[in-house]
Every structure is written in C-alpha cells, then in structure tokens.
Motif scaffolding. Structure first.
Motif, short mmCIF file in Angstrom:
data_model
loop_
_atom_site.label_atom_id
_atom_site.label_comp_id
_atom_site.label_asym_id
_atom_site.label_seq_id
_atom_site.Cartn_x
_atom_site.Cartn_y
_atom_site.Cartn_z
N GLU A 262 2.48 -29.42 -17.80
CA GLU A 262 2.99 -30.08 -17.72
C GLU A 262 2.28 -30.41 -19.90
O GLU A 262 2.22 -31.91 -20.52
N HIS A 263 1.67 -29.70 -20.36
CA HIS A 263 0.28 -29.41 -21.32
C HIS A 263 1.28 -28.61 -22.18
O HIS A 263 1.97 -27.29 -21.17
N ASP A 264 0.95 -28.51 -23.42
CA ASP A 264 1.10 -27.93 -24.10
C ASP A 264 0.23 -26.44 -23.76
O ASP A 264 -0.79 -26.05 -23.29
N ILE A 265 1.32 -25.22 -23.81
CA ILE A 265 0.96 -23.40 -24.37
C ILE A 265 0.29 -23.48 -25.22
O ILE A 265 0.37 -22.85 -26.28
N ASN A 266 -1.22 -22.81 -24.74
CA ASN A 266 -1.45 -22.14 -25.83
C ASN A 266 -1.93 -20.39 -26.24
O ASN A 266 -1.80 -19.76 -27.03
N ASP A 267 -1.90 -19.73 -24.52
CA ASP A 267 -2.24 -18.09 -24.23
C ASP A 267 -1.91 -18.21 -23.13
O ASP A 267 -1.27 -19.35 -22.03
N VAL A 268 -0.83 -16.99 -22.41
CA VAL A 268 -0.45 -16.50 -21.49
C VAL A 268 -0.67 -15.26 -21.23
O VAL A 268 -0.87 -14.17 -21.72
N CYS A 269 -1.01 -14.90 -20.10
CA CYS A 269 -2.42 -13.61 -19.46
C CYS A 269 -1.43 -13.40 -17.76
O CYS A 269 -1.51 -14.01 -16.80
N LEU A 270 -0.74 -11.88 -17.69
CA LEU A 270 -0.07 -11.56 -16.59
C LEU A 270 -1.30 -10.87 -15.80
O LEU A 270 -2.28 -9.55 -16.45
N SER A 271 -1.74 -11.26 -14.68
CA SER A 271 -2.51 -10.36 -13.83
C SER A 271 -1.61 -8.53 -13.51
O SER A 271 -0.87 -8.97 -13.37
N PRO A 272 -2.71 -7.89 -13.57
CA PRO A 272 -2.39 -6.64 -13.89
C PRO A 272 -1.98 -6.14 -11.95
O PRO A 272 -2.41 -6.86 -11.20
N ASN A 273 -0.63 -5.23 -11.81
CA ASN A 273 0.08 -4.92 -10.66
C ASN A 273 0.21 -6.65 -10.19
O ASN A 273 -0.36 -6.40 -8.25
N SER A 274 0.50 -7.94 -9.91
CA SER A 274 0.49 -8.80 -9.22
C SER A 274 1.28 -9.55 -10.16
O SER A 274 1.59 -9.26 -10.71
N GLY A 275 1.56 -10.50 -8.67
CA GLY A 275 2.55 -11.62 -8.87
C GLY A 275 2.05 -12.89 -9.88
O GLY A 275 2.75 -13.93 -10.05
N MET A 276 1.09 -12.82 -10.52
CA MET A 276 0.31 -14.30 -10.32
C MET A 276 -0.07 -14.14 -12.13
O MET A 276 0.22 -13.08 -13.39
N LEU A 277 0.19 -15.46 -12.80
CA LEU A 277 0.45 -15.33 -13.86
C LEU A 277 -0.54 -16.73 -14.81
O LEU A 277 -0.54 -17.49 -13.39
#
Length: 638
Positions: A262-277
């Motif tokens: 819904e809001h603008d994105i500043n940064d994205v991070c992937l959780s290691p060895n999982s399907g979480m964002l």
C-alpha cells in the motif's frame, strides 16, 4: 518506527532483525527467539545504509547522511569517523578487513578496520558513484556510476579489471527513455552472475565473462530500482522499486509473482533459508510477507507452516451438474421412496441427489399437465407486468393525505433505484407504530398556509398542486371502485416523471415569490387592523387601589421598571449615591456591603409626626424654676 522505516536487514544467524528509521533517527533490534524488542538506540543523524560485520548484532557499521561513519558494539556506541564526501553506499571486504565507501566523488574511500586507518582511495573514471558490492566468491569489487557504467576492481592489485556500459544495454525497443540511465542497484550471485538495476526501471543480468547482458527485465513503471536479491532454490530474482516487488525467473525472465504494498518501498530484505520477505516502507509499520513456495517459515514463526498446510488440506467440493437435489418429501410426491438405498439416489445432507434425466421423466409421468400449469403461470406474470404500469390504488389515511402520498412516492423510488442493494433499507413511516398518531389525530395536520412552511418549502406550491391532482384522481378511483368494483386506468408514471423533471430549476425565483406574497399578506393584515382600530370607540379604563395604599402617579411604576432593567453594577452605584448602600473593606481583604431599606412616603410622614410628638412631650416635661420679680421704677421693694 515513529514515522518512516528506511532500511531493514536480518543478521547472518537469522536471530535478529535490525531496522533504521526516523524521526528521530534510530535503530531497533528485534530478537526473534524472544519475539520482542532487544534494544533501541537513537542516532545523531539519519542512516543511509548499514551493515552487520558479525553473525549477530555485536558489530554494526552505520553510514550517515552527514558524512559520518559510526561503529557500534554489543554495548552501544563505539567509535565515529568521517569521510571527505557524502557517502551513498559501502561494502565490506572480509579477506582484507577493508570498508569501501562510494558517494558524491570519483574516489572510492578505503578504511582498514585491522589497522584502524584510511588507505589510499581507488580513483574511478566516473564523476560520482551510487552503489557498490563485493563478490563473496573471489572478492571482486564493483561500483555503479551515475554515467550508467559498472567498474570492477581487484582489491589485491588495486587496479580496474573491467568496465560494463549498462546504460546502452538497458535501452530496448519497447522501453521509453527520457534521461541517461544511472546505476541504482547492484548485486552479485555466485562467482559469475551479477544483476544491475538502473534508475529508469530496468534490471540487467550479466555473466562476468561477457559485456552483453543475458536478460533485460523492465518494470514498466520508470522508477529507480532500489534493491535486487537472488533466490537460489527456485532460480528467482527479486527486484523492487518504490511501488512494486517483482519475482521472476533468472533464466527465462518469466514473472513468478509480484507484491504491491500500500505504501512506497524503501528497502527489501530476504530472510535466509526461508520464504519470508521483509520490507521497509514509507509508513511506521514494516511489511512482512510469507510465500510458502519459496521455502519454509523461519524458526521463530514455524506455526505459519501449519496454517498453510491446513489451508491446502481442504478437500475440493464435488459439483453435481447433472444431478437434481430432492428431499424425502419430494420423493414421496413423486412416488420414489422405494429407490432409497439404491444406486439411483445418493444421500447428501438432508436429501438425495438423483439423475436429472430420471427426475424429468418421473415428473412428466406423475404430472402430465405440468406444461399447462407453466403456461398459465407465464401468462399470469405477463398480465401482472402490464398492470404494474397502471396507477395503483392506494389507501390513504384521513389526516395528512399529501404527506402520506409523498412518502409512498419516495418508497417507490427507493425500490426502483439501483443502490437499494448497497444501502440498508430504512423502516417506512407509514407502517411504523411510533408515527401512527400523525396520520390519525387531526391535531397533527400540517398547516401549509403558515409562514414557516412556505419559506422552508419554496417549491411546495408546484409539487403540492401535482400531488393534489394525483390525490383527487385517487379519490375518484376509490369512488369508482365502490360503484363498479373495477380498477380504472390512469395516467402512466412516465408522464408524471416527465412533468416533474424541471421542478427544481426556479428555486430562487420561487423563494422570492413566496416572500413577496407573505409581505403582501402582512400588509393587508396591517391595513385591516388599522381600519378596525379607527372604527372602535375607546372607553375609559378604571383601576382599583388596594386598601392602605395611596395613588401617586404612573411614573413610579415606570421608574421601578427601568431600575429593574439595569445591571447590578448600575443599581449598586445608584444606591450608593442615594445613601442606601455602604461599601467597606474588611481585614482579610474582601468587600462588605451594607444595605439600608428604603422607606415609603407614608412611613416618612409617620416618623416625622412621631418625632414632633416626642419634641412636644419633652418640652412639657421641663422642671419650673423660681419666680423672679423685677421692681418698678421709683418704687422701693417691700
């Protein structure tokens, strides 16, 4: 965060989630094992980016927007230094313990953490550098420039080993470019793969052995790419701009899925060895997304796997398209109760499923005249549709007939309107017992000739005339119904709607007209009152004086009335002037008011008479002195 979250990262051991935001600038560390906030530290300025040098939160480096580099240990702040130019990104080279800083300069500044001093910078051909990254396999350092190029350096020899012109390669036949693409994101994967994001919304996938991109992916939004990540289990690439996160296959470029917060994105991070964002957005709350296809849930939220498994275990409902659902009562009417338990009936809930062809055959045998009944029903429906166009007879109350007719018309309009499905229907006043007396008691009759009614309803004259015509028509129809017991045909509703289409056009003129009529009526009433006053003969009026009172004049009552209309302050001043009020200060600092009752004229006369009487009695009570005789002249005393 209080206002905005700028960057977010997960520690290498997966136990801690660190995020920076504003305002005021701060960093927060969350412990996933305890599901709580580990600590929060406020900073002097906003953070551009940060990096964890250890597996947990014990060693953190922050790059601020005021050229400062801040080091934090497990206990808190450790050291602060500054670089010559404003920094935009940095990377850590593990073999040599060097920090590489890029920013608003052509130089790449190097800070050696083992020696604790700055080393000679790397001189690039670009005016400014935006991003940088270090390949974890062989230690190659790459920097993205504002000219749309990527320069690769070997930290061992401190020399440039390659140059890629990504700006020219990002332009395709379908893309629309209005400015020179600059490098806004850079990420290595393995020893030979590198992904480059541009400021115009393209992602280029390179093999380091070639200067031509393997694949060019366009976001179609024209926004700068903020982050690029690789997902190895499904060979996916996560590319994000400020609006959307796209997941696509790195071999074919086919879209896997996309997320649009819904809001603008500043940064994205992937959780290691999982399907979480995890996402840092332009909002106080950070976004968390779980995609089971990408991998299992992290250890601290393993319950998500159970939820997704329960959702997948729901059996698919069987659709019986060629079957008819019948109850036990329907089977009795059709005479098929003997088929219960046979393959022709399949038990389901409170009835049975049977083949639709068998159902039609049995129903035709049981009721051969079903088609005639169907035909009669259709004819009856057509007749009712034609009758609906006529003026329907309505039973109007004895009191407030026009108001009742208006409410009936509004109810019909609501039923015909399309928004009836969306808006909850309100109760009708005619059928509500609370307003029943309004249509039965004559005391509640609306006076349409009153001034308030005519000014509040400026168009009531036009609308009421049409409603009165319709009311007369309904009364005539009721009379005809009593005589002939037939429903007369009236005027279609379309004709009425066409007549009332321009009711609200002359609203202002109608208000002025009503005001002029009211003024004329008021003028006529005043003239009639003046005429009546002239014709009437005035007779003297007599007033009775109570016993013990004396008539003085009518001025005293007028004076008393004026005095009562004055304020308390004016009355106190007047009484103080007359001597009936005295104001004095007390010892504690307050005011004391003393009032003297005012005496009437009769009391004053009685007091004067009593005073005179006392004086006379006092004179009579004086004691008599000795008599003194004065001798005459020429005669001696005896």
């Amino acid at each position: 965060m209080p206002t905005v979250c700028t960057t977010i990262k997960v520690s290498k051991d997966g136990q801690y989630i660190l995020a920076t935001g504003t305002y005021k600038p701060r960093v927060r560390c969350y412990d996933t094992y305890q599901l709580s906030l580990k600590f929060e530290r406020c900073l002097d300025s906003e953070v551009v980016t940060f990096e964890t040098l250890s597996d947990d939160y014990s060693k953190i480096v922050f790059l601020h927007n005021d050229r400062y580099i801040e080091f934090h240990s497990q206990s808190g702040f450790y050291y602060k230094t500054r670089i010559p130019k404003f920094g935009r990104d940095f990377s850590y080279h593990y073999p040599s313990c060097d920090l590489y800083f890029v920013g608003a300069s052509s130089e790449v500044y190097r800070l050696n953490l083992e020696q604790g001093r700055f080393l000679n910078p790397l001189q690039t051909d670009a005016a400014e550098n935006n991003v940088c990254d270090v390949n974890s396999a062989h230690g190659l350092f790459a920097a993205g420039t504002i000219e749309g190029r990527v320069e690769c350096w070997d930290p061992r020899t401190r020399g440039r080993v390659g140059l890629l012109d990504c700006a020219l390669s990002s332009v395709t036949a379908d893309s629309e470019i209005n400015s020179l693409p600059t490098i806004s994101a850079l990420k290595f994967n393995g020893a030979l793969t590198m992904a480059v994001g541009t400021s115009t919304g393209q992602v280029l996938l390179y093999d380091l052995r070639s200067d031509k991109p393997l694949l060019v992916k366009d976001h179609q939004y024209g926004l700068p790419i903020k982050s690029v990540h690789f997902q190895d289990s499904l060979d996916l690439i996560f590319s994000a701009d400020s609006r959307i996160i796209k997941m696509w296959n790195k071999n074919s470029g086919k879209i896997f899925t996309s997320l649009e917060p819904e809001h603008d994105i500043n940064d994205v991070c992937l959780s290691p060895n999982s399907g979480m964002l995890l996402t840092a957005n332009e909002t106080p709350k950070m976004g968390i997304y779980y995609i089971p296809v990408l991998g299992p849930a992290p250890r601290w939220c393993s319950f998500l796997d159970n939820l997704t498994e329960e959702l997948e275990e729901n059996p698919e409902s069987t659709v019986y398209d060629d079957y008819k659902f019948v109850t036990k009562k329907d089977l009795e009417n059709l005479g098929l109760t003997h088929l219960i338990g046979s393959p022709f009936l399949r038990a389901y809930m409170h009835g049975f499923f049977m083949d639709i062809r068998l159902y039609h055959k049995v129903k035709l045998m049981v009721n051969p005249f079903a088609f005639e009944e169907y035909r009669k029903d259709k004819i009856r429906q057509k007749i009712e549709e034609t009758r609906a166009q006529r003026v329907q007879l309505k039973k109007l109350p004895k009191v407030n007939k026009e108001l009742a007719l208006k409410l009936m018309e509004e109810e019909e309009e609501k039923q015909k309107s399309t928004w009836k499905k969306k808006v909850k229907s309100l109760p009708n006043i005619l059928t509500d017992d609370r307003f029943k007396v309004m249509f039965e008691n004559p005391d509640f009759q609306v006076d349409e000739e009153s001034e308030e009614f005519r000014l509040l309803n400026p168009l009531v004259s036009k609308i009421s005339e049409k409603r009165k015509k319709k009311l007369r028509l309904l009364e005539q129809q009721e009379l005809h119904e009593k005589e002939d017991e037939e429903e007369p045909e009236g005027k279609p509703s379309d004709a009425e709607s066409s007549e009332s289409s321009d009711d609200e056009k002359d609203w202002v003129a109608e208000v002025r007209k009503q005001r002029r009529l009211l003024q004329q009526e008021e003028k006529v009433k005043r003239q009639e009152r003046l005429r009546e006053d002239r014709q009437t003969v005035l007779k003297p009026q007599f007033y009775e004086i109570k016993a013990g009172e004396e008539f003085r004049s009518f001025r005293d009552s007028a004076t008393k009335q004026k005095l009562m209309n004055k304020t308390l302050e004016d009355r106190l001043k007047l009484e103080a002037k007359n001597g009936t009020l005295s104001v004095s200060d007390t010892t504690v600092g307050s005011k004391q008011l003393t009032f003297t009752l005012k005496k009437s004229e009769q009391q004053k006369r009685h007091q004067e008479a009593a005073k005179l009487h006392r004086q006379e009695r006092k004179a009579l009570r004086r004691p008599a002195g000795p008599l003194k005789c004065r001798p005459r002249r020429g005669r001696p005393p005896h």
